[in-house]
Design a protein around this motif. Structure first.
Motif, PDB file in Angstrom:
ATOM      1  N   LYS A 180       1.048  -1.031   0.118  1.00 61.16           N
ATOM      2  CA  LYS A 180      -0.532  -0.108   0.141  1.00 61.16           C
ATOM      3  C   LYS A 180       1.158   0.964   0.466  1.00 61.16           C
ATOM      4  N   GLN A 181       0.168   2.589   0.126  1.00 61.67           N
ATOM      5  CA  GLN A 181       0.881   3.419  -0.017  1.00 61.67           C
ATOM      6  C   GLN A 181       2.250   4.107   0.442  1.00 61.67           C
ATOM      7  N   THR A 182       1.668   3.734   1.751  1.00 61.52           N
ATOM      8  CA  THR A 182       2.340   4.086   2.894  1.00 61.52           C
ATOM      9  C   THR A 182       4.029   3.261   2.788  1.00 61.52           C
ATOM     10  N   THR A 183       3.840   2.100   2.937  1.00 67.45           N
ATOM     11  CA  THR A 183       4.676   1.132   2.567  1.00 67.45           C
ATOM     12  C   THR A 183       5.378   1.989   1.170  1.00 67.45           C
ATOM     13  N   LEU A 184       5.283   1.903   1.120  1.00 67.60           N
ATOM     14  CA  LEU A 184       5.532   1.772  -0.496  1.00 67.60           C
ATOM     15  C   LEU A 184       6.360   2.807  -1.163  1.00 67.60           C
ATOM     16  N   LYS A 185       5.667   4.299  -0.063  1.00 68.25           N
ATOM     17  CA  LYS A 185       6.835   5.145  -0.374  1.00 68.25           C
ATOM     18  C   LYS A 185       8.048   5.216   0.311  1.00 68.25           C
ATOM     19  N   LYS A 186       7.898   4.910   1.890  1.00 68.59           N
ATOM     20  CA  LYS A 186       8.930   4.337   2.226  1.00 68.59           C
ATOM     21  C   LYS A 186       9.839   3.754   1.535  1.00 68.59           C
ATOM     22  N   TYR A 187       9.456   2.232   0.311  1.00 64.92           N
ATOM     23  CA  TYR A 187      10.505   1.384   0.094  1.00 64.92           C
ATOM     24  C   TYR A 187      10.966   2.522  -0.898  1.00 64.92           C
ATOM     25  N   HIS A 188      10.490   2.900  -1.619  1.00 66.22           N
ATOM     26  CA  HIS A 188      11.155   3.692  -3.099  1.00 66.22           C
ATOM     27  C   HIS A 188      12.085   4.979  -2.756  1.00 66.22           C
ATOM     28  N   ALA A 189      11.326   5.444  -0.980  1.00 68.16           N
ATOM     29  CA  ALA A 189      12.683   6.670  -0.784  1.00 68.16           C
ATOM     30  C   ALA A 189      14.515   6.149   0.024  1.00 68.16           C
ATOM     31  N   GLN A 190      14.046   4.543   0.075  1.00 71.89           N
ATOM     32  CA  GLN A 190      15.473   4.309   0.414  1.00 71.89           C
ATOM     33  C   GLN A 190      15.963   3.260  -1.403  1.00 71.89           C
ATOM     34  N   THR A 191      15.136   3.276  -1.968  1.00 65.28           N
ATOM     35  CA  THR A 191      15.341   2.099  -3.309  1.00 65.28           C
ATOM     36  C   THR A 191      16.862   3.267  -3.960  1.00 65.28           C
ATOM     37  N   THR A 192      17.388   2.996  -4.329  1.00 65.21           N
ATOM     38  CA  THR A 192      18.581   4.322  -5.251  1.00 65.21           C
ATOM     39  C   THR A 192      18.734   2.687  -6.505  1.00 65.21           C
ATOM     40  N   ASP A 193      19.114   3.988  -7.674  1.00 63.15           N
ATOM     41  CA  ASP A 193      19.478   2.912  -8.929  1.00 63.15           C
ATOM     42  C   ASP A 193      21.078   2.996  -9.133  1.00 63.15           C
ATOM     43  N   THR A 194      21.718   2.856  -9.730  1.00 60.57           N
ATOM     44  CA  THR A 194      22.831   2.566 -10.219  1.00 60.57           C
ATOM     45  C   THR A 194      23.532   3.447 -10.460  1.00 60.57           C
ATOM     46  N   ARG A 195      23.010   4.774 -10.115  1.00 53.68           N
ATOM     47  CA  ARG A 195      23.985   6.561 -10.441  1.00 53.68           C
ATOM     48  C   ARG A 195      23.692   6.339  -8.924  1.00 53.68           C
ATOM     49  N   GLY A 196      23.344   6.162  -8.272  1.00 53.36           N
ATOM     50  CA  GLY A 196      23.286   6.760  -6.867  1.00 53.36           C
ATOM     51  C   GLY A 196      21.720   7.901  -6.853  1.00 53.36           C
ATOM     52  N   GLU A 197      20.380   7.501  -8.040  1.00 53.08           N
ATOM     53  CA  GLU A 197      19.642   8.992  -8.170  1.00 53.08           C
ATOM     54  C   GLU A 197      18.527   7.783  -6.915  1.00 53.08           C
ATOM     55  N   GLU A 198      17.564   8.214  -7.243  1.00 56.50           N
ATOM     56  CA  GLU A 198      15.996   8.053  -5.923  1.00 56.50           C
ATOM     57  C   GLU A 198      15.596   7.272  -7.428  1.00 56.50           C
ATOM     58  N   ALA A 199      14.925   5.877  -7.309  1.00 55.60           N
ATOM     59  CA  ALA A 199      14.560   5.204  -8.026  1.00 55.60           C
ATOM     60  C   ALA A 199      13.061   5.801  -8.270  1.00 55.60           C
ATOM     61  N   ASP A 241      -1.792   2.177  -6.246  1.00 54.86           N
ATOM     62  CA  ASP A 241      -3.010   1.565  -6.160  1.00 54.86           C
ATOM     63  C   ASP A 241      -3.777   1.681  -6.586  1.00 54.86           C
ATOM     64  N   PRO A 242      -4.297   1.553  -6.676  1.00 56.00           N
ATOM     65  CA  PRO A 242      -6.304   1.890  -7.334  1.00 56.00           C
ATOM     66  C   PRO A 242      -7.284   2.132  -6.732  1.00 56.00           C
ATOM     67  N   ASP A 243      -6.905   1.696  -5.055  1.00 54.87           N
ATOM     68  CA  ASP A 243      -7.972   1.632  -4.061  1.00 54.87           C
ATOM     69  C   ASP A 243      -7.689   2.621  -3.184  1.00 54.87           C
ATOM     70  N   GLY A 244      -6.252   3.551  -3.329  1.00 60.17           N
ATOM     71  CA  GLY A 244      -6.364   4.615  -2.526  1.00 60.17           C
ATOM     72  C   GLY A 244      -5.853   4.537  -0.945  1.00 60.17           C
ATOM     73  N   GLN A 245      -5.735   2.592  -0.740  1.00 64.91           N
ATOM     74  CA  GLN A 245      -5.250   2.372   0.661  1.00 64.91           C
ATOM     75  C   GLN A 245      -3.998   2.214   1.315  1.00 64.91           C
ATOM     76  N   ARG A 246      -3.983   2.711   2.318  1.00 68.42           N
ATOM     77  CA  ARG A 246      -2.639   2.556   3.029  1.00 68.42           C
ATOM     78  C   ARG A 246      -2.560   1.384   3.888  1.00 68.42           C
ATOM     79  N   ASP A 247      -1.289   1.102   4.265  1.00 61.68           N
ATOM     80  CA  ASP A 247      -0.926   0.167   5.790  1.00 61.68           C
ATOM     81  C   ASP A 247      -1.094   0.527   6.740  1.00 61.68           C
TER      82      ASP A 247
END
Length: 116
Positions: A85-104, A110-116
């Motif tokens: 869901k969106q809350t955890t998804l944002k947290k995951y993306h915030a710590q995920t980086t691509d090979t250039r060190g930029e935010e991936a 989430d089509p339902d707009g639900q939260r974790d």
């Protein structure tokens, strides 16, 4: 990495699949090889005192899913799984980086707009 699959958690996975989540054993296991996987300690089980964990990662189906599990006898035992869901998804993306060190930037909604 070994997984513990038996009649109990396979039956639970079947309920998950029937609820429309359509997540397979192979997809669940693939989350654990995501180098950017986010693993957090969840609430311990009241009955056994076992530490439960939540892993969030990119699956082999190119979607971010969350998995609740324990480590029992050196194996990963899955309890539950869902599309993140969106809350955890944002947290995951915030710590995920691509090979250039930029935010991936990965396209995951989430089509339902639900939260974790």
């Amino acid at each position: 990495m070994q997984f513990q699959w038996d009649a109990g958690n396979i039956a639970k996975l079947e309920k998950v699949r029937n609820s429309g989540r359509n997540i397979t054993v192979d997809e669940i296991e693939s989350v654990f090889v995501d180098p950017d996987r986010l693993t957090e300690t969840a609430i311990p089980d009241d009955k056994t005192g076992e530490k439960r964990y939540k892993a969030t990662g990119l699956s082999n189906q190119n979607r971010v899913i969350s998995v609740i599990f324990v480590i029992r006898n050196g194996e990963i035992r899955i309890f539950n799984v869902w599309k993140t869901k969106q809350t955890t998804l944002k947290k995951y993306h915030a710590q995920t980086t691509d090979t250039r060190g930029e935010e991936a930037i990965r396209s995951e909604t989430d089509p339902d707009g639900q939260r974790d």
